[in-house]
Write a protein that holds these residues in place. Structure first.
Motif, PDB file in Angstrom:
ATOM      1  N   ALA A 124       0.802  -1.229   0.000  1.00 58.06           N
ATOM      2  CA  ALA A 124       0.000   0.000   0.000  1.00 58.06           C
ATOM      3  C   ALA A 124       0.830   1.272   0.000  1.00 58.06           C
ATOM      4  O   ALA A 124       0.394   2.298  -0.525  1.00 58.06           O
ATOM      5  CB  ALA A 124      -0.936  -0.010   1.209  1.00 58.06           C
ATOM      6  N   GLY A 125       2.020   1.244   0.585  1.00 55.50           N
ATOM      7  CA  GLY A 125       2.772   2.476   0.792  1.00 55.50           C
ATOM      8  C   GLY A 125       3.138   3.213  -0.472  1.00 55.50           C
ATOM      9  O   GLY A 125       3.065   4.453  -0.525  1.00 55.50           O
ATOM     10  N   LEU A 251      12.592  12.291   8.341  1.00 57.62           N
ATOM     11  CA  LEU A 251      11.498  11.424   7.916  1.00 57.62           C
ATOM     12  C   LEU A 251      10.720  10.984   9.143  1.00 57.62           C
ATOM     13  O   LEU A 251      11.289  10.722  10.206  1.00 57.62           O
ATOM     14  CB  LEU A 251      12.034  10.200   7.167  1.00 57.62           C
ATOM     15  CG  LEU A 251      12.818  10.462   5.881  1.00 57.62           C
ATOM     16  CD1 LEU A 251      13.153   9.148   5.186  1.00 57.62           C
ATOM     17  CD2 LEU A 251      12.071  11.390   4.926  1.00 57.62           C
ATOM     18  N   LYS A 252       9.405  10.900   9.006  1.00 63.19           N
ATOM     19  CA  LYS A 252       8.556  10.475  10.099  1.00 63.19           C
ATOM     20  C   LYS A 252       8.750   8.980  10.380  1.00 63.19           C
ATOM     21  O   LYS A 252       8.845   8.173   9.459  1.00 63.19           O
ATOM     22  CB  LYS A 252       7.089  10.731   9.766  1.00 63.19           C
ATOM     23  CG  LYS A 252       6.724  12.198   9.541  1.00 63.19           C
ATOM     24  CD  LYS A 252       6.719  12.977  10.831  1.00 63.19           C
ATOM     25  CE  LYS A 252       6.065  14.342  10.644  1.00 63.19           C
ATOM     26  NZ  LYS A 252       6.039  15.129  11.893  1.00 63.19           N
ATOM     27  N   ASP A 253       8.778   8.629  11.663  1.00 63.42           N
ATOM     28  CA  ASP A 253       8.817   7.225  12.084  1.00 63.42           C
ATOM     29  C   ASP A 253       7.376   6.808  12.348  1.00 63.42           C
ATOM     30  O   ASP A 253       6.826   7.058  13.412  1.00 63.42           O
ATOM     31  CB  ASP A 253       9.685   7.076  13.336  1.00 63.42           C
ATOM     32  CG  ASP A 253       9.886   5.628  13.739  1.00 63.42           C
ATOM     33  OD1 ASP A 253       9.490   4.727  12.962  1.00 63.42           O
ATOM     34  OD2 ASP A 253      10.425   5.382  14.832  1.00 63.42           O
ATOM     35  N   LYS A 254       6.747   6.162  11.360  1.00 63.91           N
ATOM     36  CA  LYS A 254       5.294   5.977  11.358  1.00 63.91           C
ATOM     37  C   LYS A 254       4.884   4.584  11.837  1.00 63.91           C
ATOM     38  O   LYS A 254       5.654   3.629  11.776  1.00 63.91           O
ATOM     39  CB  LYS A 254       4.755   6.207   9.950  1.00 63.91           C
ATOM     40  CG  LYS A 254       4.990   7.605   9.418  1.00 63.91           C
ATOM     41  CD  LYS A 254       4.637   7.707   7.941  1.00 63.91           C
ATOM     42  CE  LYS A 254       5.593   6.894   7.081  1.00 63.91           C
ATOM     43  NZ  LYS A 254       5.361   7.048   5.648  1.00 63.91           N
ATOM     44  N   LEU A 255       3.639   4.489  12.268  1.00 62.83           N
ATOM     45  CA  LEU A 255       3.050   3.204  12.645  1.00 62.83           C
ATOM     46  C   LEU A 255       3.080   2.230  11.484  1.00 62.83           C
ATOM     47  O   LEU A 255       3.486   1.072  11.621  1.00 62.83           O
ATOM     48  CB  LEU A 255       1.604   3.428  13.114  1.00 62.83           C
ATOM     49  CG  LEU A 255       0.732   2.182  13.282  1.00 62.83           C
ATOM     50  CD1 LEU A 255       1.229   1.337  14.450  1.00 62.83           C
ATOM     51  CD2 LEU A 255      -0.735   2.576  13.504  1.00 62.83           C
ATOM     52  N   GLY A 256       2.625   2.666  10.343  1.00 59.93           N
ATOM     53  CA  GLY A 256       2.597   1.844   9.140  1.00 59.93           C
ATOM     54  C   GLY A 256       3.060   2.660   7.959  1.00 59.93           C
ATOM     55  O   GLY A 256       3.759   3.657   8.109  1.00 59.93           O
ATOM     56  N   ASN A 257       2.686   2.213   6.740  1.00 62.06           N
ATOM     57  CA  ASN A 257       3.082   2.951   5.537  1.00 62.06           C
ATOM     58  C   ASN A 257       4.594   3.167   5.520  1.00 62.06           C
ATOM     59  O   ASN A 257       5.101   4.199   5.110  1.00 62.06           O
ATOM     60  CB  ASN A 257       2.332   4.294   5.514  1.00 62.06           C
ATOM     61  CG  ASN A 257       2.263   4.921   4.133  1.00 62.06           C
ATOM     62  OD1 ASN A 257       2.802   5.987   3.897  1.00 62.06           O
ATOM     63  ND2 ASN A 257       1.605   4.250   3.207  1.00 62.06           N
TER      64      ASN A 257
END
Length: 539
Positions: A124-125, A251-257
């Motif tokens: 999905a990313g 860069l964001k450290d995201k839950l997903g994606n």
């Protein structure tokens, strides 16, 4: 003998992801039957072991920010694993990023939506830059000169990664930057400012808190100009080959994606071109937002389809207590409920894609329907995705909680479309805004629902309750989520009653419109043809 492997589920590979009855019938119905052959080819690739490996690697090796080269020069580049580039190449070569804009063929947006639905199930990313490129063209068309310059590059089916002057590239990708630290969804609270220069360009100074896909070639950015909040086109590389003053801070450290880069950026006098008029930034970028909201619905529907097909596959091959899981009544109830939710989402998605296709072509009735139905669909389908994914994961038991199953990745991804392009409250309030300011949108909504009038008493009763609810002016904002939910269920019910097999429509009306089912998945009432519902989720 202690290590003999048995009663384990074989990998789900070598199948056609597009072999989805709700998808294929919707594509044909909405005018894109001509794309079936290409969709099948993409579906076969999406179901291959190779594509699955690309998705795994792209997530296990997330992007890395390189702010400076080894000599200390500022470069602001994002580095990706080769698997990411494979995913992007397939998406661009299949026109998922912008093909409808270079086609006069009816159903082009539907065909693109179907392809995006199929290929999103691989990973999905990478759909983020694909979606934003697709949507950017609509906003750029507010300026004929900019559209003429950029549209051929944006619609090119060549994936050409790297920061170079756009005229020398075979194709480019677009991103969008609206969100700031203090504003969130309140984009009018943005403080990034734009100063007009003598040559007609603008210098942008400020920051953006979320800038998805910062490796793209060009961005649509909102900033405060002398005439008010305005939309600008900001390229990463200027025509003379120098890099624009757009600094990637982290860069964001995201839950997903996780395969996709999302950055915090600062502009230090970055050069940009005005799109549309000063002060008309929201209006200019609105069509882009509508299209990315459509992709949020598509992405959530794709995730539901991915989850339910894996749950059904697991249950088909796994035995417990002397029987296959799929033959056990309670598990069959759960699977049927998951399949029902997935089919309702896919059917609504194809209808919204068809409305988009006709609205872009100038159909005012379809445009009015899309205005309300898209906000309703964005709210409800994206809201249902996390719960659906969690239940599908549970069908795999402990195996579903293990990264190798890819279900944890799907679960981490599932809340994102509900946040992107306006979270749940924003979408629900947008429904009220449309109904209050554009009464023709409510007329179009009920005209669509009325196409199924008289076919199912439960649907008719739900539609009447909805009318009564909308006619009550008390506490509308407090009830906005409930209104959006009820509108979504009535709309999905009307579509399924008209277009789906009777077993699917009956189960939906019994469980979603009449209150005969419980609140958790797997509580469908007795007397329904669950076998026929589950069968449509078998790959």
């Amino acid at each position: 003998m202690t290590h003999d492997v048995f009663n384990q589920v074989p990998p789900l590979t070598g199948h056609d992801v597009s072999a989805d009855p709700a998808l294929l019938s919707g594509v044909a119905r909405e005018g894109a039957g001509w794309a079936a052959g290409e969709l099948r080819g993409l579906g076969a690739l999406a179901g291959s072991e190779q594509a699955g490996e690309w998705g795994r690697l792209a997530n296990e090796h997330p992007p890395v920010l390189r702010t400076h080269d080894r000599h200390g020069n500022r470069i602001d580049e994002v580095e990706f694993h080769p698997a990411w580039h494979e995913l992007m190449t397939v998406a661009v070569e299949n026109g998922l990023h912008a093909a409808p804009w270079s086609s006069a063929r009816p159903g082009a947006h539907v065909a693109r939506a179907a392809g995006f639905y199929v290929w999103s199930q691989v990973e999905a990313g990478h759909g983020c830059p694909i979606s934003m490129t697709y949507a950017s063209v609509a906003a750029l068309r507010h300026d004929a000169a900019l559209a003429a310059e950029w549209e051929p590059l944006l619609t090119s089916r060549s994936y050409d990664f790297g920061l170079r002057p756009p005229p020398g590239k075979r194709g480019v990708l677009a991103g969008m930057a609206m969100t700031e630290k203090q504003g969130g969804s309140d984009v009018r609270a943005g403080t990034t400012r734009a100063e007009r220069l003598d040559d007609g360009t603008y210098a942008l100074t400020g920051h953006k808190w979320f800038n998805s896909a910062p490796m793209c070639d060009v961005f649509l950015v909102l900033a405060q100009a002398p005439g008010g909040l305005s939309c600008f086109l900001l390229p990463r590389v200027l025509p003379d080959g120098t890099r624009n003053a757009m600094r990637l801070m982290r860069l964001k450290d995201k839950l997903g994606n996780r395969s996709n880069a999302s950055a915090e950026v600062e502009y230090d006098g970055a050069v940009a071109w005005l799109v549309g008029e000063e002060g008309a930034g929201v209006r200019t970028i609105l069509e882009m937002v509508n299209l990315t909201r459509l992709d949020c619905v598509i992405g959530s529907a794709a995730g539901m389809r991915y989850g339910v097909t894996r749950a059904v596959h697991h249950a088909t091959h796994r035995a417990a207590f002397g029987r296959k899981l799929i033959d056990q009544p309670l598990m069959r109830n759960v699977l049927a409920d998951l399949a029902l939710e997935s089919e309702a989402a896919t059917t609504l998605m194809t209808r919204l894609a068809g409305a988009t296709d006709r609205a872009v072509a100038g159909d005012r009735a379809e445009s009015a329907l899309r205005r309300t139905a898209l906000a309703v669909g964005k709210y409800w389908v994206c809201k249902r995705a996390p719960a659906h994914t969690a239940e599908a994961l549970e069908c795999l038991g402990g195996n579903g909680y293990v990264e190798e199953s890819q279900m944890p990745r799907l679960l981490r991804e599932s809340p994102l479309n509900g946040i992107w392009e306006g979270s749940g409250n924003v979408a629900a309030l947008d429904v009220l805004r449309a109904l209050g300011r554009e009464p023709e949108t409510l007329e179009a909504f009920f005209a669509e629902v009325a196409l199924a009038a008289g076919a199912d008493r439960r649907l008719d009763d739900a539609a009447e309750r909805l009318r009564a609810s909308l006619g009550d002016p008390a506490d509308l904002e407090t009830r906005a989520r409930r209104i959006a939910e009820d509108m979504a269920l009535v709309l999905q019910g009307s579509l399924l009653v008209r277009l789906a097999p009777p077993a699917v429509a009956d189960a939906f009306c019994a469980s979603r419109l009449s209150g005969e089912a419980g609140r958790a998945f797997g509580t469908l009432p007795p007397g329904l043809d669950l076998d026929a519902v589950v069968e449509r989720a078998v790959i």
